[in-house]
Design a protein around this motif. Structure first.
Motif, mmCIF file in Angstrom:
data_model
loop_
_atom_site.group_PDB
_atom_site.id
_atom_site.type_symbol
_atom_site.label_atom_id
_atom_site.label_comp_id
_atom_site.label_asym_id
_atom_site.label_seq_id
_atom_site.Cartn_x
_atom_site.Cartn_y
_atom_site.Cartn_z
ATOM 1 N N LEU A 174 0.828 -1.206 0.000
ATOM 2 C CA LEU A 174 0.000 0.000 0.000
ATOM 3 C C LEU A 174 0.862 1.257 0.000
ATOM 4 N N ALA A 175 1.888 1.271 0.828
ATOM 5 C CA ALA A 175 2.780 2.427 0.882
ATOM 6 C C ALA A 175 3.479 2.616 -0.462
ATOM 7 N N GLY A 176 3.897 1.508 -1.062
ATOM 8 C CA GLY A 176 4.540 1.583 -2.364
ATOM 9 C C GLY A 176 3.611 2.094 -3.455
ATOM 10 N N ALA A 177 2.312 1.845 -3.291
ATOM 11 C CA ALA A 177 1.322 2.318 -4.263
ATOM 12 C C ALA A 177 0.925 3.765 -4.015
ATOM 13 N N GLY A 178 1.463 4.376 -2.967
ATOM 14 C CA GLY A 178 1.172 5.761 -2.670
ATOM 15 C C GLY A 178 -0.186 5.991 -2.051
ATOM 16 N N LEU A 179 -0.722 4.971 -1.361
ATOM 17 C CA LEU A 179 -2.003 5.109 -0.680
ATOM 18 C C LEU A 179 -1.764 5.265 0.812
ATOM 19 N N ASP A 180 -2.253 6.368 1.390
ATOM 20 C CA ASP A 180 -2.149 6.497 2.835
ATOM 21 C C ASP A 180 -3.204 5.611 3.491
ATOM 22 N N GLY A 181 -3.255 5.614 4.817
ATOM 23 C CA GLY A 181 -4.136 4.682 5.509
ATOM 24 C C GLY A 181 -5.598 4.833 5.136
ATOM 25 N N LEU A 182 -6.093 6.069 5.108
ATOM 26 C CA LEU A 182 -7.505 6.271 4.790
ATOM 27 C C LEU A 182 -7.770 6.021 3.310
ATOM 28 N N GLU A 183 -6.870 6.430 2.438
ATOM 29 C CA GLU A 183 -7.048 6.169 1.008
ATOM 30 C C GLU A 183 -7.108 4.683 0.719
ATOM 31 N N ALA A 184 -6.325 3.906 1.455
ATOM 32 C CA ALA A 184 -6.369 2.454 1.286
ATOM 33 C C ALA A 184 -7.749 1.918 1.654
ATOM 34 N N VAL A 185 -8.322 2.434 2.750
ATOM 35 C CA VAL A 185 -9.653 2.002 3.168
ATOM 36 C C VAL A 185 -10.701 2.424 2.143
ATOM 37 N N VAL A 186 -10.624 3.657 1.682
ATOM 38 C CA VAL A 186 -11.615 4.172 0.730
ATOM 39 C C VAL A 186 -11.607 3.352 -0.556
ATOM 40 N N THR A 187 -10.434 3.063 -1.087
ATOM 41 C CA THR A 187 -10.370 2.291 -2.331
ATOM 42 C C THR A 187 -10.878 0.870 -2.125
ATOM 43 N N ARG A 217 -8.876 13.302 -3.289
ATOM 44 C CA ARG A 217 -7.488 13.021 -3.690
ATOM 45 C C ARG A 217 -7.438 11.848 -4.666
ATOM 46 N N LEU A 218 -8.263 10.838 -4.421
ATOM 47 C CA LEU A 218 -8.279 9.658 -5.286
ATOM 48 C C LEU A 218 -8.894 9.974 -6.651
ATOM 49 N N ARG A 219 -9.867 10.890 -6.685
ATOM 50 C CA ARG A 219 -10.422 11.341 -7.966
ATOM 51 C C ARG A 219 -9.354 12.070 -8.775
ATOM 52 N N GLU A 220 -8.584 12.918 -8.097
ATOM 53 C CA GLU A 220 -7.528 13.665 -8.783
ATOM 54 C C GLU A 220 -6.478 12.733 -9.374
ATOM 55 N N ARG A 221 -6.289 11.574 -8.758
ATOM 56 C CA ARG A 221 -5.343 10.578 -9.284
ATOM 57 C C ARG A 221 -5.977 9.689 -10.348
ATOM 58 N N GLY A 222 -7.271 9.867 -10.584
ATOM 59 C CA GLY A 222 -7.948 9.061 -11.586
ATOM 60 C C GLY A 222 -8.304 7.667 -11.122
ATOM 61 N N GLU A 229 -16.983 5.684 -7.534
ATOM 62 C CA GLU A 229 -16.769 4.302 -7.941
ATOM 63 C C GLU A 229 -15.364 4.140 -8.509
ATOM 64 N N PRO A 230 -14.778 2.958 -8.418
ATOM 65 C CA PRO A 230 -13.437 2.765 -8.969
ATOM 66 C C PRO A 230 -13.430 2.931 -10.489
ATOM 67 N N THR A 231 -12.452 3.651 -10.991
ATOM 68 C CA THR A 231 -12.232 3.731 -12.433
ATOM 69 C C THR A 231 -11.484 2.484 -12.878
ATOM 70 N N GLY A 232 -11.236 2.373 -14.172
ATOM 71 C CA GLY A 232 -10.424 1.254 -14.648
ATOM 72 C C GLY A 232 -9.056 1.246 -13.994
ATOM 73 N N ALA A 233 -8.478 2.438 -13.847
ATOM 74 C CA ALA A 233 -7.168 2.534 -13.192
ATOM 75 C C ALA A 233 -7.263 2.135 -11.731
ATOM 76 N N GLY A 234 -8.379 2.492 -11.084
ATOM 77 C CA GLY A 234 -8.557 2.124 -9.686
ATOM 78 C C GLY A 234 -8.706 0.633 -9.498
ATOM 79 N N VAL A 235 -9.475 0.004 -10.373
ATOM 80 C CA VAL A 235 -9.637 -1.449 -10.314
ATOM 81 C C VAL A 235 -8.295 -2.138 -10.541
ATOM 82 N N ALA A 236 -7.546 -1.636 -11.519
ATOM 83 C CA ALA A 236 -6.251 -2.238 -11.832
ATOM 84 C C ALA A 236 -5.278 -2.096 -10.669
ATOM 85 N N LEU A 237 -5.291 -0.929 -10.006
ATOM 86 C CA LEU A 237 -4.376 -0.725 -8.879
ATOM 87 C C LEU A 237 -4.690 -1.681 -7.744
ATOM 88 N N ARG A 238 -5.977 -1.840 -7.402
ATOM 89 C CA ARG A 238 -6.333 -2.767 -6.316
ATOM 90 C C ARG A 238 -5.932 -4.191 -6.684
#
Length: 289
Positions: A174-187, A217-222, A229-238
């Motif tokens: 998660l840290a390597g993906a640049g997700l902080d603790g709350l962003e990890a939960v949100v995604t 913040r997650l919207r700004e990252r696409g 809802e997760p974008t294609g990039a969001g689904v791929a990252l998870r």
């Protein structure tokens, strides 16, 4: 040991079920009763104490770093003050009593004393033999604790080792993906498989404003769309995060072997299913809310 190939997600499936059995004590009345008898009555203090006690009397910084998705201000309200109320040694003993009582209540005395439970303990302990300490603080701290003699407690303990081993690796990813603790939960919640926001606010210390800021913040990252809802990039990252977590956590399940993993998964599914059916978790714990 079997020579059959281990399926790519076999370890993940097995660990998910072991994690369910580990987590039952966090929601059990027995844990509140046992910690309450020590003078630890605040629900969040109970949670921080029982999971961090293996470290010894650590401060808030260690807990925030290793738990990852809790707001530091919430942690600091209870740690290290909780150690002035109850020592880590006493907390660990109380946790063991609570796990024993909650497993007996949820699974029944016959299951606790069954050959299946003893077999599951042997398999889980065998898998845990291949866990590694470097970079795995929660796993390593728990690995310093003695293995309980009773099979159901040994099974729970081994499941805890495997759970924390995977979890420590997951946090690095998660840290390597640049997700902080709350962003990890949100995604995770956005996928429909994570914790309901109501429970995030109640247990992790975050507010609706914190959540909304993380979503932005997650919207700004696409990674999330306008509807959250997760974008294609969001689904791929998870998917990448889970796959990399699988890779880092592969050793215990390769050591156990495909047949052993399949059998441990089968046994754990039965135990976890029985616990859920008995009301081990709140009905609205998971989901988007």
């Amino acid at each position: 040991m079997t020579t059959a190939a281990l399926e790519p997600r076999a370890g993940r499936r097995c660990n998910t079920l072991l994690n369910s059995l580990h987590a039952i004590h966090y929601f059990s009345p027995e844990l509140s009763e046992e910690l309450g008898a020590l003078g630890v009555t605040h629900r969040r203090a109970v949670n921080f104490a029982v999971r961090a006690a293996a470290f010894g009397p650590v401060g808030a910084g260690t807990v925030t770093a290793t738990f990852y998705n809790y707001k530091h201000e919430l942690v600091a309200r209870h740690v290290p003050a909780v150690w002035e109320i109850a020592s880590p040694k006493d907390v660990l003993a109380a946790r063991t009593r609570a796990v024993d009582a909650s497993m007996r209540r949820l699974l029944g005395a016959d299951v606790v004393a069954s050959g299946a439970m003893a077999e599951a303990a042997r398999l889980a302990l065998r898998g845990a033999e291949a866990c590694s300490r470097p970079g795995r603080p929660l796993y390593s701290a728990h690995a310093d604790l003695p293995v309980p003699e009773e099979p159901h407690l040994a099974y729970w303990y081994a499941g805890t080792l495997l759970r924390e081993h995977r979890g420590d690796g997951h946090l690095a990813v998660l840290a390597g993906a640049g997700l902080d603790g709350l962003e990890a939960v949100v995604t995770h919640t956005a996928t429909g498989k994570g914790m309901n926001p109501k429970w995030v606010f109640a247990t992790r210390g975050w507010s609706q404003d914190d959540w909304d800021a993380a979503v932005e913040r997650l919207r700004e990252r696409g990674l999330l769309d306008a509807a959250g809802e997760p974008t294609g990039a969001g689904v791929a990252l998870r998917a990448e995060i889970e796959a990399e977590t699988d890779r880092l956590d592969r050793a215990p399940y390769e050591h156990l072997g495909a047949d052993g993993v399949a059998r441990l998964t089968e046994l754990s599914a039965g135990f976890a299913g029985a616990a859920v059916a008995a009301g081990a978790f709140p009905a609205d714990l998971m989901g988007k809310g």
